[in-house]
Design a protein around this motif. Structure first.
Motif, PDB file in Angstrom:
ATOM      1  N   LEU A  26     -24.670 -32.128 -10.947  1.00 10.39           N
ATOM      2  CA  LEU A  26     -23.933 -30.946 -10.495  1.00 10.39           C
ATOM      3  C   LEU A  26     -22.611 -30.757 -11.243  1.00 10.39           C
ATOM      4  N   PRO A  27     -21.785 -31.808 -11.411  1.00 10.91           N
ATOM      5  CA  PRO A  27     -20.559 -31.601 -12.205  1.00 10.91           C
ATOM      6  C   PRO A  27     -20.848 -31.158 -13.635  1.00 10.91           C
ATOM      7  N   MET A  28     -21.909 -31.688 -14.236  1.00  8.94           N
ATOM      8  CA  MET A  28     -22.268 -31.293 -15.596  1.00  8.94           C
ATOM      9  C   MET A  28     -22.632 -29.808 -15.636  1.00  8.94           C
ATOM     10  N   LEU A  29     -23.412 -29.358 -14.661  1.00 12.31           N
ATOM     11  CA  LEU A  29     -23.798 -27.942 -14.622  1.00 12.31           C
ATOM     12  C   LEU A  29     -22.596 -27.052 -14.366  1.00 12.31           C
ATOM     13  N   ALA A  30     -21.696 -27.493 -13.465  1.00  9.09           N
ATOM     14  CA  ALA A  30     -20.516 -26.681 -13.161  1.00  9.09           C
ATOM     15  C   ALA A  30     -19.613 -26.563 -14.381  1.00  9.09           C
ATOM     16  N   THR A  45     -21.537 -24.296 -17.176  1.00  9.89           N
ATOM     17  CA  THR A  45     -21.808 -22.885 -16.867  1.00  9.89           C
ATOM     18  C   THR A  45     -20.546 -22.088 -16.566  1.00  9.89           C
ATOM     19  N   THR A  46     -19.522 -22.749 -16.006  1.00 10.07           N
ATOM     20  CA  THR A  46     -18.316 -22.016 -15.625  1.00 10.07           C
ATOM     21  C   THR A  46     -17.087 -22.451 -16.413  1.00 10.07           C
ATOM     22  N   GLY A  47     -17.014 -23.733 -16.798  1.00 14.36           N
ATOM     23  CA  GLY A  47     -15.817 -24.226 -17.476  1.00 14.36           C
ATOM     24  C   GLY A  47     -14.575 -24.127 -16.620  1.00 14.36           C
ATOM     25  N   SER A  48     -14.744 -24.209 -15.307  1.00 11.92           N
ATOM     26  CA  SER A  48     -13.634 -24.008 -14.385  1.00 11.92           C
ATOM     27  C   SER A  48     -13.469 -25.215 -13.474  1.00 11.92           C
ATOM     28  N   LEU A  49     -12.213 -25.612 -13.227  1.00  8.62           N
ATOM     29  CA  LEU A  49     -11.931 -26.676 -12.277  1.00  8.62           C
ATOM     30  C   LEU A  49     -12.264 -26.259 -10.854  1.00  8.62           C
ATOM     31  N   VAL A  50     -12.155 -24.975 -10.571  1.00 11.70           N
ATOM     32  CA  VAL A  50     -12.464 -24.480  -9.228  1.00 11.70           C
ATOM     33  C   VAL A  50     -13.932 -24.722  -8.894  1.00 11.70           C
ATOM     34  N   ALA A  51     -14.810 -24.548  -9.855  1.00 12.99           N
ATOM     35  CA  ALA A  51     -16.231 -24.811  -9.636  1.00 12.99           C
ATOM     36  C   ALA A  51     -16.537 -26.301  -9.698  1.00 12.99           C
ATOM     37  N   LEU A  52     -15.766 -27.047 -10.483  1.00 13.27           N
ATOM     38  CA  LEU A  52     -16.010 -28.481 -10.606  1.00 13.27           C
ATOM     39  C   LEU A  52     -15.667 -29.232  -9.321  1.00 13.27           C
ATOM     40  N   ALA A  53     -14.661 -28.767  -8.601  1.00 12.10           N
ATOM     41  CA  ALA A  53     -14.197 -29.481  -7.402  1.00 12.10           C
ATOM     42  C   ALA A  53     -15.293 -29.652  -6.354  1.00 12.10           C
ATOM     43  N   PRO A  54     -15.974 -28.579  -5.898  1.00  9.46           N
ATOM     44  CA  PRO A  54     -17.044 -28.794  -4.912  1.00  9.46           C
ATOM     45  C   PRO A  54     -18.226 -29.567  -5.478  1.00  9.46           C
ATOM     46  N   ALA A  55     -18.460 -29.461  -6.782  1.00  5.85           N
ATOM     47  CA  ALA A  55     -19.545 -30.240  -7.390  1.00  5.85           C
ATOM     48  C   ALA A  55     -19.252 -31.736  -7.306  1.00  5.85           C
ATOM     49  N   LEU A  56     -17.988 -32.115  -7.515  1.00  8.82           N
ATOM     50  CA  LEU A  56     -17.619 -33.522  -7.391  1.00  8.82           C
ATOM     51  C   LEU A  56     -17.693 -33.984  -5.934  1.00  8.82           C
ATOM     52  N   LEU A  57     -17.334 -33.110  -5.016  1.00  7.00           N
ATOM     53  CA  LEU A  57     -17.432 -33.457  -3.599  1.00  7.00           C
ATOM     54  C   LEU A  57     -18.874 -33.779  -3.216  1.00  7.00           C
ATOM     55  N   LEU A  58     -19.809 -32.942  -3.667  1.00 10.64           N
ATOM     56  CA  LEU A  58     -21.223 -33.180  -3.366  1.00 10.64           C
ATOM     57  C   LEU A  58     -21.743 -34.408  -4.106  1.00 10.64           C
ATOM     58  N   ALA A  59     -21.308 -34.581  -5.352  1.00  9.34           N
ATOM     59  CA  ALA A  59     -21.775 -35.737  -6.131  1.00  9.34           C
ATOM     60  C   ALA A  59     -21.343 -37.047  -5.481  1.00  9.34           C
ATOM     61  N   HIS A  88     -14.947 -37.558 -29.429  1.00  6.57           N
ATOM     62  CA  HIS A  88     -15.824 -37.211 -30.554  1.00  6.57           C
ATOM     63  C   HIS A  88     -16.751 -36.034 -30.249  1.00  6.57           C
ATOM     64  N   LEU A  89     -16.983 -35.754 -28.980  1.00 11.29           N
ATOM     65  CA  LEU A  89     -17.845 -34.622 -28.612  1.00 11.29           C
ATOM     66  C   LEU A  89     -16.988 -33.567 -27.927  1.00 11.29           C
ATOM     67  N   SER A  90     -16.987 -33.576 -26.605  1.00  9.82           N
ATOM     68  CA  SER A  90     -16.139 -32.663 -25.839  1.00  9.82           C
ATOM     69  C   SER A  90     -16.115 -33.135 -24.392  1.00  9.82           C
ATOM     70  N   PRO A  91     -15.085 -32.737 -23.617  1.00 13.03           N
ATOM     71  CA  PRO A  91     -15.078 -33.112 -22.200  1.00 13.03           C
ATOM     72  C   PRO A  91     -16.296 -32.601 -21.444  1.00 13.03           C
ATOM     73  N   THR A  92     -16.735 -31.411 -21.792  1.00 10.89           N
ATOM     74  CA  THR A  92     -17.909 -30.859 -21.105  1.00 10.89           C
ATOM     75  C   THR A  92     -19.144 -31.700 -21.385  1.00 10.89           C
ATOM     76  N   ALA A  93     -19.333 -32.103 -22.632  1.00 11.54           N
ATOM     77  CA  ALA A  93     -20.481 -32.948 -22.976  1.00 11.54           C
ATOM     78  C   ALA A  93     -20.382 -34.314 -22.301  1.00 11.54           C
ATOM     79  N   GLY A  94     -19.162 -34.764 -22.050  1.00 12.02           N
ATOM     80  CA  GLY A  94     -18.988 -36.070 -21.425  1.00 12.02           C
ATOM     81  C   GLY A  94     -19.534 -36.150 -20.019  1.00 12.02           C
ATOM     82  N   PHE A  95     -19.688 -35.020 -19.335  1.00 12.90           N
ATOM     83  CA  PHE A  95     -20.211 -35.045 -17.971  1.00 12.90           C
ATOM     84  C   PHE A  95     -21.685 -35.450 -17.923  1.00 12.90           C
ATOM     85  N   ALA A  96     -22.333 -35.513 -19.066  1.00 10.92           N
ATOM     86  CA  ALA A  96     -23.713 -36.000 -19.080  1.00 10.92           C
ATOM     87  C   ALA A  96     -23.762 -37.515 -18.887  1.00 10.92           C
TER      88      ALA A  96
END
Length: 436
Positions: free
Chosen positions: A325-329, A332-346, A398-406
């Motif tokens: 879920l954090p990886m998808l958030a 797809t959005t690149g937003s901390l606002v969307a990342l926050a609930p994803a981390l809560l669920l994770a 070496h990649l990106s923060p977004t890629a790191g969520f994988a």
């Protein structure tokens, strides 16, 4: 003068030639009814409240020392690289020394070993403060931090006590393990916040000194409750926990689970920094800990059925799914606002996974080696955190923060593959015929 009684007199009647006395006064067994809340039932056992208070006081500094050291060293020497290297040295030294300390605890008792080991570790903390304050050579920082490696694993000591008290009560032990996991999450949530507040609002050494005081106070309270302490084991011929059947794959799974936490922390901080909101990384990560804490308490109130090995596999599967879920958030959005609930669920899948894993560690640890077994589990977890942090940092750079969520989802999937391929399959076969 006789006092009036609230007890009703018996009802007397006659049936043919028989006198019958009927007493309708409510009967009492002389014992208070057991509380329905499973967590309240834990603390009806004598001594559990006192050792839990000491345990919580001593556990809070575990989340304070690393942050305090980084702020203190970086502020004095102007190098985050040096601060990170010193704290990493402490983790490596702890991973090497902690199992030996736990083995001594099993052989001689918690009070006789844990308190002297704590005092020696606190000497290292005080030495680190003095070396930083008086601008001592850099190598002294590493030596002082390495001396703190004798700090006993207070969470493992506490879990060993619960396992000793509720060895024949699996439901109570499940609740106790859930409580311990929730306490872990709470202390790791509050510890860094308290450390940062003390170091920035008072003086840089305040976090380390306050942590040392709390650790000593809590350990004094904890070790003073001797009645709940597991008895020492003087059986040197007992098989070491590391060689116990089913233990190596379980420890490998904990290593991979630790990598989930380490990678998620580094990647989230880097993602927040890339969005221009680095200060928001702490509160966002706190949501993950809050979700895990809430899920752990709820999981402890339930009575899970079936083999623990099977539950462990399902928990790992849920954690693998939720970590996407954090990886998808982020993608797809690149937003901390969307990342926050994803981390809560994770975070809601991590506590049940850890609770079940610790239960399996307790079952597979040979008799008389409980402290060593729990310490090995925590050491594997911390080793995974270190590896996850290092790999997460490389991926971000070496990649990106977004890629790191994988990475967290990948590490969770690795833990699931280990469980399916080794320990879980064997455990389900052997445990399916045993009562639970």
């Amino acid at each position: 003068m006789p006092q009036p009684s609230s007890r009703r007199p018996p009802l007397l009647t006659v049936t043919q030639d028989t006198l019958v006395a009927a007493d309708f006064t409510p009967r009492t067994t002389g014992r208070a009814p057991a509380p329905r809340n499973p967590y309240r039932r834990l603390f009806t056992h004598p001594g559990t409240r006192a050792f839990t208070i000491g345990n919580l006081i001593a556990r809070l500094p575990i989340g304070m020392f690393s942050v305090s050291a980084v702020i203190m060293i970086a502020g004095s020497r102007g190098s985050y690289a040096l601060a990170g290297a010193v704290t990493a040295t402490g983790l490596v030294a702890t991973a090497a020394v902690a199992p030996w300390v736990a083995r001594l605890v099993d052989r001689h008792g918690q009070a006789r070993v844990a308190l002297p080991a704590t005092l020696f570790a606190l000497l290292g903390s005080v030495a680190l403060v003095l070396c930083v304050h008086y601008d001592a050579p850099g190598w002294t920082l590493f030596a002082a931090q390495a001396a703190t490696a004798t700090t006993p694993n207070i969470g493992g000591l506490s879990r060993a006590r619960w396992a000793h008290l509720f060895l024949d009560a699996p439901d109570a032990l499940h609740t106790a393990n859930s409580f311990e996991q929730a306490a872990d999450e709470l202390c790791y949530l509050l510890g860094p916040v308290l450390a940062a507040f003390l170091c920035t609002r008072l003086f840089p050494e305040a976090g380390t000194l306050a942590g040392a005081f709390l650790l000593l106070t809590g350990m004094l309270i904890f070790t003073s409750r001797r009645a709940t302490e597991p008895p020492p084991s003087r059986r040197p011929g007992t098989r070491p926990p590391l060689r116990a059947p089913g233990m190596p794959p379980l420890l490998l799974g904990l290593l991979a689970t630790g990598a989930v936490f380490g990678a998620m922390e580094v990647v989230t901080v880097a993602f927040a920094d890339a969005q221009g909101h680095k200060a928001a990384a702490g509160p966002v990560l706190a949501l993950q800990a809050a979700g895990s804490c809430a899920a752990g308490l709820l999981y402890g109130a339930l009575r899970p059925s079936g083999p623990a090995e099977r539950r462990y596999v399902w928990c790992l599967a849920a954690m693998t799914a939720l970590m996407t879920l954090p990886m998808l958030a982020a993608r797809t959005t690149g937003s901390l606002v969307a990342l926050a609930p994803a981390l809560l669920l994770a975070g809601m899948a991590t506590a049940p996974t850890m609770v079940t894993a610790m239960l399996l560690v307790q079952r597979r640890t040979p008799e008389g080696r409980s402290n060593e077994g729990m310490t090995l589990a925590v050491t594997a977890l911390l080793g995974g955190v270190a590896c996850g942090s290092a790999i997460g940092g490389w991926a971000v750079e070496h990649l990106s923060p977004t890629a790191g969520f994988a990475l967290p989802a990948t590490a969770a999937g690795l833990a699931l593959a280990i469980a399916l391929g080794h320990g879980a399959v064997e455990g389900i076969r052997t445990d399916s015929c045993a009562p639970h």
